[in-house]
Scaffold this motif. Sequence first.
Motif, PDB file in Angstrom:
ATOM      1  N   HIS A   1      -4.232  10.583   1.211  1.00  0.00           N
ATOM      2  CA  HIS A   1      -5.696  10.736   1.171  1.00  0.00           C
ATOM      3  C   HIS A   1      -6.429   9.393   1.149  1.00  0.00           C
ATOM      4  CE1 HIS A   1      -4.059  14.551  -0.133  1.00  0.00           C
ATOM      5  NE2 HIS A   1      -3.589  13.946  -1.201  1.00  0.00           N
ATOM      6  N   GLY A   2      -5.696   8.321   1.482  1.00  0.00           N
ATOM      7  CA  GLY A   2      -6.309   7.002   1.453  1.00  0.00           C
ATOM      8  C   GLY A   2      -6.347   6.372   0.076  1.00  0.00           C
ATOM      9  N   THR A   3      -5.402   6.718  -0.795  1.00  0.00           N
ATOM     10  CA  THR A   3      -5.344   6.064  -2.103  1.00  0.00           C
ATOM     11  C   THR A   3      -4.647   4.712  -1.986  1.00  0.00           C
ATOM     12  OG1 THR A   3      -3.289   7.193  -2.691  1.00  0.00           O
ATOM     13  CG2 THR A   3      -5.340   8.267  -3.328  1.00  0.00           C
ATOM     14  N   SER A   4      -4.806   3.884  -3.004  1.00  0.00           N
ATOM     15  CA  SER A   4      -4.356   2.495  -2.924  1.00  0.00           C
ATOM     16  C   SER A   4      -2.850   2.327  -3.061  1.00  0.00           C
ATOM     17  CB  SER A   4      -5.058   1.659  -4.005  1.00  0.00           C
ATOM     18  OG  SER A   4      -4.803   2.188  -5.290  1.00  0.00           O
ATOM     19  N   SER A   5      -2.118   3.356  -3.459  1.00  0.00           N
ATOM     20  CA  SER A   5      -0.663   3.231  -3.583  1.00  0.00           C
ATOM     21  C   SER A   5       0.059   3.505  -2.269  1.00  0.00           C
ATOM     22  CB  SER A   5      -0.143   4.193  -4.666  1.00  0.00           C
ATOM     23  OG  SER A   5      -0.497   5.526  -4.378  1.00  0.00           O
ATOM     24  N   SER A   6      -0.696   3.772  -1.213  1.00  0.00           N
ATOM     25  CA  SER A   6      -0.138   3.964   0.128  1.00  0.00           C
ATOM     26  C   SER A   6      -0.976   3.158   1.125  1.00  0.00           C
ATOM     27  CB  SER A   6      -0.156   5.450   0.508  1.00  0.00           C
ATOM     28  OG  SER A   6       0.587   6.240  -0.397  1.00  0.00           O
ATOM     29  N   ASN A   7      -0.540   3.164   2.398  1.00  0.00           N
ATOM     30  CA  ASN A   7      -1.287   2.490   3.466  1.00  0.00           C
ATOM     31  C   ASN A   7      -1.308   0.973   3.306  1.00  0.00           C
ATOM     32  OD1 ASN A   7      -2.281   5.049   4.739  1.00  0.00           O
ATOM     33  ND2 ASN A   7      -3.228   5.255   2.721  1.00  0.00           N
ATOM     34  N   SER A   8      -0.127   0.391   3.181  1.00  0.00           N
ATOM     35  CA  SER A   8      -0.032  -1.056   3.059  1.00  0.00           C
ATOM     36  C   SER A   8      -0.422  -1.723   4.370  1.00  0.00           C
ATOM     37  CB  SER A   8       1.402  -1.457   2.684  1.00  0.00           C
ATOM     38  OG  SER A   8       2.330  -0.838   3.563  1.00  0.00           O
ATOM     39  N   PRO A   9      -1.074  -2.894   4.301  1.00  0.00           N
ATOM     40  CA  PRO A   9      -1.523  -3.559   5.530  1.00  0.00           C
ATOM     41  C   PRO A   9      -0.404  -3.833   6.525  1.00  0.00           C
ATOM     42  CG  PRO A   9      -2.607  -4.519   3.626  1.00  0.00           C
ATOM     43  CD  PRO A   9      -1.564  -3.577   3.088  1.00  0.00           C
ATOM     44  N   ALA A  10       0.759  -4.266   6.057  1.00  0.00           N
ATOM     45  CA  ALA A  10       1.863  -4.563   6.974  1.00  0.00           C
ATOM     46  C   ALA A  10       2.336  -3.306   7.688  1.00  0.00           C
ATOM     47  CB  ALA A  10       3.014  -5.209   6.210  1.00  0.00           C
ATOM     48  N   PHE A  11       2.317  -2.186   7.003  1.00  0.00           N
ATOM     49  CA  PHE A  11       2.704  -0.913   7.605  1.00  0.00           C
ATOM     50  C   PHE A  11       1.706  -0.515   8.685  1.00  0.00           C
ATOM     51  CE2 PHE A  11       2.267   3.783   7.542  1.00  0.00           C
ATOM     52  CZ  PHE A  11       3.521   4.111   8.036  1.00  0.00           C
ATOM     53  N   LEU A  12       0.406  -0.616   8.382  1.00  0.00           N
ATOM     54  CA  LEU A  12      -0.622  -0.256   9.365  1.00  0.00           C
ATOM     55  C   LEU A  12      -0.592  -1.184  10.567  1.00  0.00           C
ATOM     56  CD1 LEU A  12      -2.678   2.094   9.248  1.00  0.00           C
ATOM     57  CD2 LEU A  12      -1.663   1.598   7.038  1.00  0.00           C
ATOM     58  N   ASP A  13      -0.332  -2.465  10.328  1.00  0.00           N
ATOM     59  CA  ASP A  13      -0.240  -3.401  11.443  1.00  0.00           C
ATOM     60  C   ASP A  13       0.925  -3.048  12.358  1.00  0.00           C
ATOM     61  OD1 ASP A  13      -2.428  -4.745  10.523  1.00  0.00           O
ATOM     62  OD2 ASP A  13      -1.315  -6.473   9.735  1.00  0.00           O
ATOM     63  N   ALA A  14       2.009  -2.551  11.773  1.00  0.00           N
ATOM     64  CA  ALA A  14       3.202  -2.230  12.553  1.00  0.00           C
ATOM     65  C   ALA A  14       3.012  -0.971  13.398  1.00  0.00           C
ATOM     66  CB  ALA A  14       4.409  -2.070  11.635  1.00  0.00           C
ATOM     67  N   ILE A  15       2.451   0.087  12.807  1.00  0.00           N
ATOM     68  CA  ILE A  15       2.314   1.343  13.563  1.00  0.00           C
ATOM     69  C   ILE A  15       1.063   1.346  14.439  1.00  0.00           C
ATOM     70  CG2 ILE A  15       3.625   2.637  11.840  1.00  0.00           C
ATOM     71  CD1 ILE A  15       0.929   3.923  10.974  1.00  0.00           C
ATOM     72  N   ALA A  16       0.078   0.526  14.107  1.00  0.00           N
ATOM     73  CA  ALA A  16      -1.107   0.276  14.942  1.00  0.00           C
ATOM     74  C   ALA A  16      -1.697   1.537  15.557  1.00  0.00           C
ATOM     75  CB  ALA A  16      -0.749  -0.727  16.042  1.00  0.00           C
ATOM     76  N   PRO A  17      -2.217   2.463  14.736  1.00  0.00           N
ATOM     77  CA  PRO A  17      -2.756   3.707  15.294  1.00  0.00           C
ATOM     78  C   PRO A  17      -4.036   3.485  16.093  1.00  0.00           C
ATOM     79  CG  PRO A  17      -3.292   3.536  12.961  1.00  0.00           C
ATOM     80  CD  PRO A  17      -2.360   2.394  13.272  1.00  0.00           C
ATOM     81  N   ARG A  18      -4.265   4.380  17.067  1.00  0.00           N
ATOM     82  CA  ARG A  18      -5.531   4.356  17.815  1.00  0.00           C
ATOM     83  C   ARG A  18      -6.629   5.087  17.054  1.00  0.00           C
ATOM     84  NH1 ARG A  18      -5.170   6.873  23.467  1.00  0.00           N
ATOM     85  NH2 ARG A  18      -7.317   6.112  23.478  1.00  0.00           N
ATOM     86  N   VAL A  19      -6.270   6.219  16.451  1.00  0.00           N
ATOM     87  CA  VAL A  19      -7.224   7.050  15.729  1.00  0.00           C
ATOM     88  C   VAL A  19      -6.611   7.437  14.395  1.00  0.00           C
ATOM     89  CG1 VAL A  19      -8.396   9.285  15.707  1.00  0.00           C
ATOM     90  CG2 VAL A  19      -8.343   7.931  17.807  1.00  0.00           C
TER      91      VAL A  19
END
Length: 366
Positions: A261-279
């Motif tokens: 749900h967008g809490t701070s214990s998930s969605n690490s920047p390195a993870f998001l940079d790696a999967i690079a979603p469009r939407v």
Amino acid sequence: MTRLERIRQITDGSRCFARACFWSSLIVTLASLPSGGWAAPKRESGKALEIYFVDVEGGQSTLFVTAQGESLLVDTGWPDSNGRDADRIMAAAKLAGIKQLDFVLLTHYHMDHAGGITELAAQIPIRTVIDHGQNREPQAAATEKVWEDYQKLLGKEKFKRIVAKPGERLPVKGIETKVVSSDGALIDKPFSEGVEDNPACKSSERYPADHTENARSLGVLFTFEGLRILDLGDLTSDMEMKLVCPQNKLGKIDIYIVSHHGTSSSNSPAFLDAIAPRVAVMDNGAAKGGAPASWDAVKNSPRLEDFWQLHYSDEGGAAHNAADPFIANLAGPDAGNYLKLTAWPDGNFEVFNSRSKQTKRYAPAH
């Protein structure tokens, strides 16, 4: 001074007659809408994958209906609240034209994800349930209660049950469904060949191990004619990093259902940079999820085009919320609006906001 600035100056002034204010406000609203890609919904039923993001107030419930008519519900929201979440799921099922759920997948046994299954099962037939196995958080009374109720339901209804393992494919017709994570285990090989080491891993933050059901989440990568959709439930950052370090085992993602749900214990920047979603689509509530740090990690990922939210996040405030057209439920009384994603075999897809009745289209990735 631009036309929009002049209109705002007029409507903010002390003298504003009712009719003038109405039309000026309407013009401001229309002028503020994003221009690219917005259109009336396409009508090609039977040829597309449909995904309904049901508002269960900071829990999760996501309904997939494939072009072959198979249905998969990921999580069932909260229990109680006069059956609110079961009713909202049933409303989505009615919109989708289905009268049974072929599969119900429970990512984990926290109340906001699996608590609503008993109430839902009383309203619609369920053929198969999918889970990660035993509850691993028995010391948490609320979670253990959800697990016990689920066991009673399994004994009563005699559903077919699948305990999913990483690397397996689930038998959903019309969409490829690969298990990424389950019961604390992860896929051990990349999904594609020729993957190289991820150089960002050397400088990325280290996260403490999570010992709750969140880290046990049953996560799935869905693929529809090349469109890749990732839902990891409430998987935590310590587990995320193992998926992209030392190699990115997932590759690039088109649609990211924002973890936890967008809490701070998930969605690490390195993870998001790696999967690079469009939407990205975030199933947050007004007072649950949408933490600024997590929101920033998603928003700043390198390929992101748009960030959709089920709710305006009170915690996020003005600086950490999407623009109004991308939010299903704005601040104020609970309205239960949903988002719907429709994807076609040619790679085109669109997102419909049931509050605004606006649809935004997306071309295939190049």
